[in-house]
Design an enzyme around this catalytic site. Sequence first.
Site, PDB file in Angstrom:
ATOM      1  N   ALA A   1     -12.427 -14.402  28.667  1.00  0.00           N
ATOM      2  CA  ALA A   1     -13.318 -13.251  28.551  1.00  0.00           C
ATOM      3  C   ALA A   1     -13.140 -12.523  27.224  1.00  0.00           C
ATOM      4  O   ALA A   1     -12.267 -12.863  26.411  1.00  0.00           O
ATOM      5  CB  ALA A   1     -13.090 -12.299  29.719  1.00  0.00           C
ATOM      6  N   HIS A   2     -13.956 -11.497  27.016  1.00  0.00           N
ATOM      7  CA  HIS A   2     -13.984 -10.801  25.729  1.00  0.00           C
ATOM      8  C   HIS A   2     -12.670 -10.078  25.429  1.00  0.00           C
ATOM      9  O   HIS A   2     -12.012  -9.523  26.297  1.00  0.00           O
ATOM     10  CB  HIS A   2     -15.179  -9.840  25.637  1.00  0.00           C
ATOM     11  CG  HIS A   2     -15.226  -8.792  26.699  1.00  0.00           C
ATOM     12  ND1 HIS A   2     -16.308  -7.973  26.863  1.00  0.00           N
ATOM     13  CD2 HIS A   2     -14.348  -8.411  27.654  1.00  0.00           C
ATOM     14  CE1 HIS A   2     -16.099  -7.137  27.850  1.00  0.00           C
ATOM     15  NE2 HIS A   2     -14.906  -7.388  28.349  1.00  0.00           N
TER      16      HIS A   2
END
Length: 346
Positions: free
Chosen positions: A236-237
Site C-alpha cells: 500500500a501507499h
Amino acid sequence: MSFTAAEIAKHLQGEVRGDASIVLKGFAPADRAQPGDLTFAENDTYFARAETSAASAILVSGDFSSKLKTIIRVVNARVAFAKVLPLFFPEPTFAAGIHSTAIVAPSAQVDATAHIGPYCVIGEGVRIGARTVLQGGNHVGAASQLGEDNNFFPNVTIYSRTQIGSRVRIHSGTVIGSDGFGYVFDEGAHRKVPQIGNVIIGDDVEIGANVTVDRGALGPTVIGKGTKIDNLVQIAHNVSIGEHSLLVAQVGVAGSCKLGNYVILGGQVGIAGHLKIGNRVTVAAQAGVMHDIKDGEKWIGSPAQPDRQGKRQMVAVHQLPALLRRVREIEKKLGLSTDERSQDKL
C-alpha cells in the site's frame, strides 16, 4: 550446453571426486535424470536416490563419496544449485533496439543497448538505462527512470515518476505506482485523497506476477535493494520495505508501514497500517499483525503474537477437549445437575 565436471567445479569453487573429465549436458532431479545429467543432494536420503539414479554426477556439500558417480563437492549444495542452473539453462537474450510497433515519446531517452519490445508505450521524459529489456506490452509512465540490466516481462505497467534501480526483474501483470487507497468521509460520501507521491525500487529487486505497489500519498513508497516479492502481493501507499526482505505470496502490507532489513513475511500475512516491523523479523504464514514488532522477533497467529506465546496457546487449545471431559467427570462426581451447570455459566 556441455561442461566437464572440472569446469563446473571451477565455476562453483568446488572440487571433483571421481572422473573430472566426464561431460555433463544438463541438470535434473534424481528421479528424472538421464546419463549425462548433473543432479544434487543435500542430505543422506537425497544422496541415496541420486546415487542409484541415471545421473552421471552429483553436486553435494558434506562428506559424501561414491564408487558409482562423479562427485562435485561444494560448501553449500543449494547455493551451488542456484549458481549452476544458469550454465545449463541460460536466460533468453534480447536484441538491442526498439520494435516498430512501440510508441516512444520524443523526449524519452532510451539507451541504444536497451530492448523495447512490441506494443510498448514509453512516456515523456522517461529514461531507460543500458541493456534494460521491456519484453512487450509494457507501459512506462512519464518521467519514470529505469536503470541498467532490468527485465520487465510482458504487460508490466509502470506509472509516472517511478524510479527503478538496476538488475530489477518484474513479472507479468504487475502494476507499479497505482493510486493508494486513500479516502476521507465527507458529507455522506468517500472523497478521494489525491495520491501525488511515487514509487522507488532499489537495485536487485525481483517482483512476481500480479503484484501491486501503490504510489505514496505525498512521499514515496520504497522497496529496498535485494528484496524479493512473490506473486499476488499488495504493497500500500507510503510503505517502506528495507533491504533483502522476502514477502511470500498473497501478503498484504497496509499503508505507511515501515519494514526493516531481512524481514520475512510468510504467505498470506497481513500487516495493519502504520506499524513498524524491525530488522530480521519473521512472521509465519497467515498471521495478522496488529502491533509493532522489535528486531529479531518471530511472530505467529492471528492476531499475531510472539511465537513462544502463540505456541503455548495453540497447545492449550488442543488440550481443551480433554480438559472439558475431565470437568464433566468432576461435575458428575460432585452431583451437579445440568441445570446447575447451566446456571453457573450465567
